[in-house]
Design a protein around this motif. Sequence first.
Motif, PDB file in Angstrom:
ATOM      1  N   TYR A  97      -6.768  -0.415   2.550  1.00  0.00           N
ATOM      2  CA  TYR A  97      -6.240   0.837   3.092  1.00  0.00           C
ATOM      3  C   TYR A  97      -7.148   1.369   4.196  1.00  0.00           C
ATOM      4  N   LEU A  98      -8.457   1.323   3.979  1.00  0.00           N
ATOM      5  CA  LEU A  98      -9.407   1.822   4.962  1.00  0.00           C
ATOM      6  C   LEU A  98      -9.198   1.128   6.310  1.00  0.00           C
ATOM      7  N   MET A  99      -8.867  -0.150   6.268  1.00  0.00           N
ATOM      8  CA  MET A  99      -8.675  -0.916   7.497  1.00  0.00           C
ATOM      9  C   MET A  99      -7.418  -0.498   8.263  1.00  0.00           C
ATOM     10  N   THR A 100      -6.530   0.242   7.628  1.00  0.00           N
ATOM     11  CA  THR A 100      -5.331   0.718   8.331  1.00  0.00           C
ATOM     12  C   THR A 100      -5.586   2.030   9.053  1.00  0.00           C
ATOM     13  N   ARG A 101      -6.728   2.670   8.808  1.00  0.00           N
ATOM     14  CA  ARG A 101      -7.021   3.968   9.406  1.00  0.00           C
ATOM     15  C   ARG A 101      -7.522   3.792  10.829  1.00  0.00           C
ATOM     16  N   GLU A 102      -6.900   4.497  11.749  1.00  0.00           N
ATOM     17  CA  GLU A 102      -7.273   4.366  13.152  1.00  0.00           C
ATOM     18  C   GLU A 102      -8.669   4.908  13.438  1.00  0.00           C
ATOM     19  N   GLU A 103      -9.201   5.746  12.531  1.00  0.00           N
ATOM     20  CA  GLU A 103     -10.529   6.313  12.742  1.00  0.00           C
ATOM     21  C   GLU A 103     -11.662   5.336  12.407  1.00  0.00           C
ATOM     22  N   VAL A 104     -11.325   4.219  11.767  1.00  0.00           N
ATOM     23  CA  VAL A 104     -12.342   3.336  11.185  1.00  0.00           C
ATOM     24  C   VAL A 104     -12.635   2.120  12.058  1.00  0.00           C
ATOM     25  N   ASP A 105     -13.910   1.853  12.258  1.00  0.00           N
ATOM     26  CA  ASP A 105     -14.374   0.606  12.852  1.00  0.00           C
ATOM     27  C   ASP A 105     -14.466  -0.415  11.720  1.00  0.00           C
ATOM     28  N   VAL A 106     -13.522  -1.330  11.661  1.00  0.00           N
ATOM     29  CA  VAL A 106     -13.429  -2.244  10.514  1.00  0.00           C
ATOM     30  C   VAL A 106     -14.576  -3.245  10.467  1.00  0.00           C
ATOM     31  N   ASN A 107     -15.370  -3.319  11.524  1.00  0.00           N
ATOM     32  CA  ASN A 107     -16.522  -4.214  11.527  1.00  0.00           C
ATOM     33  C   ASN A 107     -17.787  -3.525  11.030  1.00  0.00           C
ATOM     34  N   ARG A 108     -17.666  -2.249  10.660  1.00  0.00           N
ATOM     35  CA  ARG A 108     -18.825  -1.504  10.162  1.00  0.00           C
ATOM     36  C   ARG A 108     -18.414  -0.739   8.909  1.00  0.00           C
ATOM     37  N   MET A 109     -18.222  -1.482   7.822  1.00  0.00           N
ATOM     38  CA  MET A 109     -17.846  -0.867   6.557  1.00  0.00           C
ATOM     39  C   MET A 109     -18.913  -1.179   5.507  1.00  0.00           C
ATOM     40  N   GLY A 110     -19.279  -0.148   4.764  1.00  0.00           N
ATOM     41  CA  GLY A 110     -20.270  -0.313   3.717  1.00  0.00           C
ATOM     42  C   GLY A 110     -19.778   0.280   2.413  1.00  0.00           C
ATOM     43  N   VAL A 169      -5.028  11.118  -0.395  1.00  0.00           N
ATOM     44  CA  VAL A 169      -3.940  10.178  -0.177  1.00  0.00           C
ATOM     45  C   VAL A 169      -3.687   9.434  -1.483  1.00  0.00           C
ATOM     46  N   GLU A 170      -2.623   8.659  -1.497  1.00  0.00           N
ATOM     47  CA  GLU A 170      -2.425   7.704  -2.584  1.00  0.00           C
ATOM     48  C   GLU A 170      -1.893   6.413  -1.985  1.00  0.00           C
ATOM     49  N   PHE A 171      -2.195   5.306  -2.647  1.00  0.00           N
ATOM     50  CA  PHE A 171      -1.730   4.001  -2.169  1.00  0.00           C
ATOM     51  C   PHE A 171      -1.552   3.073  -3.363  1.00  0.00           C
ATOM     52  N   GLY A 172      -0.817   1.997  -3.147  1.00  0.00           N
ATOM     53  CA  GLY A 172      -0.541   1.042  -4.214  1.00  0.00           C
ATOM     54  C   GLY A 172      -1.588  -0.049  -4.283  1.00  0.00           C
ATOM     55  N   THR A 173      -1.757  -0.611  -5.480  1.00  0.00           N
ATOM     56  CA  THR A 173      -2.679  -1.731  -5.654  1.00  0.00           C
ATOM     57  C   THR A 173      -1.946  -2.937  -6.249  1.00  0.00           C
ATOM     58  N   PHE A 174      -1.683  -2.925  -7.553  1.00  0.00           N
ATOM     59  CA  PHE A 174      -0.941  -3.993  -8.228  1.00  0.00           C
ATOM     60  C   PHE A 174      -0.480  -3.460  -9.570  1.00  0.00           C
ATOM     61  N   LEU A 197       0.821  -1.201   0.000  1.00  0.00           N
ATOM     62  CA  LEU A 197       0.000   0.000   0.000  1.00  0.00           C
ATOM     63  C   LEU A 197       0.865   1.267   0.000  1.00  0.00           C
ATOM     64  N   ARG A 198       1.864   1.306   0.836  1.00  0.00           N
ATOM     65  CA  ARG A 198       2.750   2.471   0.976  1.00  0.00           C
ATOM     66  C   ARG A 198       1.974   3.791   0.845  1.00  0.00           C
ATOM     67  N   PRO A 199       1.000   4.015   1.745  1.00  0.00           N
ATOM     68  CA  PRO A 199       0.163   5.211   1.618  1.00  0.00           C
ATOM     69  C   PRO A 199       0.952   6.502   1.831  1.00  0.00           C
ATOM     70  N   VAL A 200       0.555   7.518   1.088  1.00  0.00           N
ATOM     71  CA  VAL A 200       1.176   8.836   1.183  1.00  0.00           C
ATOM     72  C   VAL A 200       0.060   9.873   1.326  1.00  0.00           C
ATOM     73  N   LEU A 201       0.196  10.749   2.311  1.00  0.00           N
ATOM     74  CA  LEU A 201      -0.749  11.849   2.472  1.00  0.00           C
ATOM     75  C   LEU A 201      -0.345  12.976   1.525  1.00  0.00           C
ATOM     76  N   LEU A 202      -1.237  13.358   0.629  1.00  0.00           N
ATOM     77  CA  LEU A 202      -0.946  14.386  -0.368  1.00  0.00           C
ATOM     78  C   LEU A 202      -1.421  15.767   0.070  1.00  0.00           C
ATOM     79  N   GLU A 203      -2.551  15.825   0.753  1.00  0.00           N
ATOM     80  CA  GLU A 203      -3.052  17.100   1.249  1.00  0.00           C
ATOM     81  C   GLU A 203      -4.039  16.838   2.371  1.00  0.00           C
TER      82      GLU A 203
END
Length: 343
Positions: A196-209, A70-75, A52-58
Amino acid sequence: MWSPDASMEGLYRAYERKREKQRAEWAEQTKEEQRKRLVHSLAVPMEELDELRPVLLERVELEDHIRERVEFGTFWGFRVPAYVLLPKGVVGKSAAVLALHGHGYGSRQIVGLNADGTDHIGESDIHGNYALEMVRRGFVVIVPEVLGFGDRRLEADQRSGQVGNSSCQTLASHLMLYGVSIAAVRVQEARRALDYLMTREEVDVNRMGCFGFSGGGLLAAYTAACDERIQAAVLCAFTNTFKGSIMSIHHCIDNYVPGVLDYAELPELVGLLAPRPLFIASGRQDPIFPIATVEAAVSYLKQVYQKEGVGERLGVHLYEGVHEVKGDQAYPWLVEALMGNES
């Protein structure tokens, strides 16, 4: 008599009979077999996922939310820019939504920005700024730039200066030479957005839609069918039958998945989301996803959800409107589906 119309109609009916026979043979395993076939159809050949190597752009602080890019890697070396909208005033982890845009000028179109990145002022367009509407209801929202749109168009298409054009045709036809559909690439990238969303500390990974409009509805449906991390889905201006939509009316090539009619019609693929909560929204005057076959698909889905004993988990809003987002019922439904059990 040399027109292929009758033969093409006969081909559809032959595959319809083939699917009926398969359902009888698969019996109670029908959904599992269809899901397995869909996953195979949407597979992308790769040695391994890129990191993923996420980068915050702004990061921009606004009145009622924070907007990050942000930007992140896929494949395959792809890097994906995405907006992450963070609600203000939320204590603890939040439910999150993967918002997938349709045809237009890309991710900016649903976060309240113009194509050039300036703030959109005035009434929203057919997309309805639905990512913005959801962050204002307390969701963390991620909006990836779908391959072929906005900043992820091919350079020649970006140089054209045309706002809202896409690289769908070129990318899809080139990927076809590798035996891959553009839908498959986009679905796998949507799943990386979930990673990537699952790496965010703000996110409850059991409640994603997820929430998708038009072509984004296709991605939302197929991503949710393949990935059970998505706990609830809103499909706007998409749910139909193949026969009544992309086989009857001119649509972008990105709607077509090779071989899919061998094992399922579109309502059956959407039905793979059961028993998870699902909301279908569509305009009665939508010219490219006609209401008659929307209603046929909804009728099938009601049977699926009732059979699984969760009829109340299927929401439907067929509104007066064309090919557009009207979220006055979808937004509160998604709040209830993902936040209703909050203490």
